[in-house]
Design an enzyme around this catalytic site. Sequence first.
Site, PDB file in Angstrom:
ATOM      1  N   ASP A  76       0.858  -1.186   0.000  1.00 52.37           N
ATOM      2  CA  ASP A  76       0.000   0.000   0.000  1.00 52.37           C
ATOM      3  C   ASP A  76       0.898   1.240   0.000  1.00 52.37           C
ATOM      4  OD1 ASP A  76      -2.240   1.621   0.202  1.00 52.37           O
ATOM      5  OD2 ASP A  76      -2.414   1.382   2.372  1.00 52.37           O
ATOM      6  N   HIS A  83      -3.525  13.888  -0.551  1.00 50.69           N
ATOM      7  CA  HIS A  83      -3.916  13.011   0.566  1.00 50.69           C
ATOM      8  C   HIS A  83      -2.861  13.037   1.667  1.00 50.69           C
ATOM      9  CE1 HIS A  83      -5.501   9.622   2.811  1.00 50.69           C
ATOM     10  NE2 HIS A  83      -4.336   9.013   2.702  1.00 50.69           N
ATOM     11  N   GLU A 147     -10.661   4.055   1.695  1.00 46.74           N
ATOM     12  CA  GLU A 147      -9.590   4.686   0.932  1.00 46.74           C
ATOM     13  C   GLU A 147      -9.767   4.259  -0.518  1.00 46.74           C
ATOM     14  OE1 GLU A 147      -5.728   4.023   2.838  1.00 46.74           O
ATOM     15  OE2 GLU A 147      -6.142   5.805   4.072  1.00 46.74           O
ATOM     16  N   GLU A 149      -8.455   3.745  -3.996  1.00 46.41           N
ATOM     17  CA  GLU A 149      -7.108   3.567  -4.531  1.00 46.41           C
ATOM     18  C   GLU A 149      -7.163   2.828  -5.865  1.00 46.41           C
ATOM     19  OE1 GLU A 149      -4.220   2.136  -1.771  1.00 46.41           O
ATOM     20  OE2 GLU A 149      -5.262   2.961  -0.019  1.00 46.41           O
ATOM     21  N   ASP A 181      -9.266   0.376   0.456  1.00 44.92           N
ATOM     22  CA  ASP A 181      -8.413  -0.001   1.578  1.00 44.92           C
ATOM     23  C   ASP A 181      -9.055   0.528   2.864  1.00 44.92           C
ATOM     24  OD1 ASP A 181      -6.187  -0.992   2.920  1.00 44.92           O
ATOM     25  OD2 ASP A 181      -5.105   0.900   2.736  1.00 44.92           O
ATOM     26  N   ARG A 185      -9.495   4.874  11.489  1.00 39.33           N
ATOM     27  CA  ARG A 185      -8.617   6.019  11.792  1.00 39.33           C
ATOM     28  C   ARG A 185      -8.236   6.118  13.261  1.00 39.33           C
ATOM     29  NH1 ARG A 185      -6.781   6.518   6.875  1.00 39.33           N
ATOM     30  NH2 ARG A 185      -8.418   7.023   5.375  1.00 39.33           N
ATOM     31  N   GLN A 188      -5.633   3.468  13.885  1.00 36.47           N
ATOM     32  CA  GLN A 188      -4.438   3.909  13.161  1.00 36.47           C
ATOM     33  C   GLN A 188      -3.692   5.014  13.915  1.00 36.47           C
ATOM     34  OE1 GLN A 188      -5.430   5.418   9.251  1.00 36.47           O
ATOM     35  NE2 GLN A 188      -3.317   5.888   8.699  1.00 36.47           N
ATOM     36  N   LYS A 201      -5.520  -1.153   9.415  1.00 32.45           N
ATOM     37  CA  LYS A 201      -5.623  -1.386   7.967  1.00 32.45           C
ATOM     38  C   LYS A 201      -5.853  -2.858   7.629  1.00 32.45           C
ATOM     39  CE  LYS A 201      -4.236   2.775   6.635  1.00 32.45           C
ATOM     40  NZ  LYS A 201      -4.912   3.597   5.642  1.00 32.45           N
ATOM     41  N   THR A 205      -9.258  -5.442   2.960  1.00 31.81           N
ATOM     42  CA  THR A 205      -9.050  -4.595   1.784  1.00 31.81           C
ATOM     43  C   THR A 205      -9.866  -5.204   0.656  1.00 31.81           C
ATOM     44  OG1 THR A 205      -6.791  -4.101   2.506  1.00 31.81           O
ATOM     45  CG2 THR A 205      -7.320  -3.656   0.200  1.00 31.81           C
ATOM     46  N   GLU A 306     -10.947  13.053   5.024  1.00 37.92           N
ATOM     47  CA  GLU A 306     -10.655  14.297   4.316  1.00 37.92           C
ATOM     48  C   GLU A 306     -11.944  14.990   3.888  1.00 37.92           C
ATOM     49  OE1 GLU A 306      -7.114  13.673   1.422  1.00 37.92           O
ATOM     50  OE2 GLU A 306      -7.969  11.696   1.845  1.00 37.92           O
TER      51      GLU A 306
HETATM   52 CA    CA Z   1      -4.158   2.787   1.874  1.00 35.49          CA
END
Ligand code: CA
Length: 342
Positions: A76, A83, A147, A149, A181, A185, A188, A201, A205, A306
């Site tokens: 990842d 970001h 996320e 991606e 993903d 938070r 994390q 994480k 995924t 975000e």
């Molecule tokens: Ca990620």
Amino acid sequence: MTTGFAAADNGLLWRGERGIVDLSGLGDVFAQPTLNPLLALGRAGWQQAIAAARTHDGPSAREPTKLPFDVADYVDFYSSLEHASNLGRMFRPDSEPLLPNWRWLPVGYHGRAGTVVVSGTDVVRPRGQLKGEGDPAYAPSRKLDIELELGFVVGVPTELGQALRTADFDEHVFGVVLVNDWSARDIQAWEYQPLGPFLGKSFQTSISAWVTPLALLQDARVDAPPQDPRALPHLDGGRDWALDLALEVELNGETISRGNARTLYWTMPQQLAHATSNGASLRTGDLMASGTISGSEAGTEGSLIELWRNTRFLEDGDEVVLRGRAADVELGEVRGRVRSSR
Ligand code: CA
């Protein structure tokens, strides 16, 4: 609308202009329950397979519900300037948003390949250590996030000690998938220093059931954004393309964000070159994801932290769908619904 290849129990599938076609009648790599043997063929074999799939008059098939390939290793990255800057401001409000290494190398970490799942799989809200004012507590995450991606899938492996250049990308990489993903938070924020993301994480995924060959995306190649400083020679040269891939995040049927993969600062060839620059070998089925793709304008964010400024996150029952499209090629969607913690 072309999408590419997927896998079913009795063989591979192709989605092209005529819908979903069962390729198992073509035999050999097409009669396998995973794309891995096809991935290992290399570029000439990929071209033949695409040509054969496009013209195959096989029976139609249903939407696939299994992982398209056996995921070998999962990396990842953190390739979006916007970001990385946005998260740096939130996680480290008293310092520079970008750490000194960020513009010199595509920051990344090794994720958990065993918890990569196919689109349509529910995500169970993870539990973990959450740190408030006092001691941490073990509880269901209150900040479950997405996320958005773009991942690429390695076909042709390398040997230990071999470092790839950016120009080698097309010989080793078969295609791309959209990636969600999922990220907790709160877990994390407490765990990530000094070694990086771990349980915030690794719980899940999600990737699309369809892998879109790079060969279908030639027309979507555009100049990548400029880099300052110029990358070191082993990451430079041939770096100058990105994919003009329109991206969308849908939450409970409503589009909440629209971005584009062309905004990524570090390109996919640079990600691959960096990942092998120490001589680490590649395996067929390696999945490397870009990191969250966020643009510079409001409404282009690839994560909720975000988009909603760390005020609101996923509720139990929420359904997220990621979509990506480049002209007449549409990537497979990534769908997932949040289930309550067990
Ligand atoms: Ca990620």
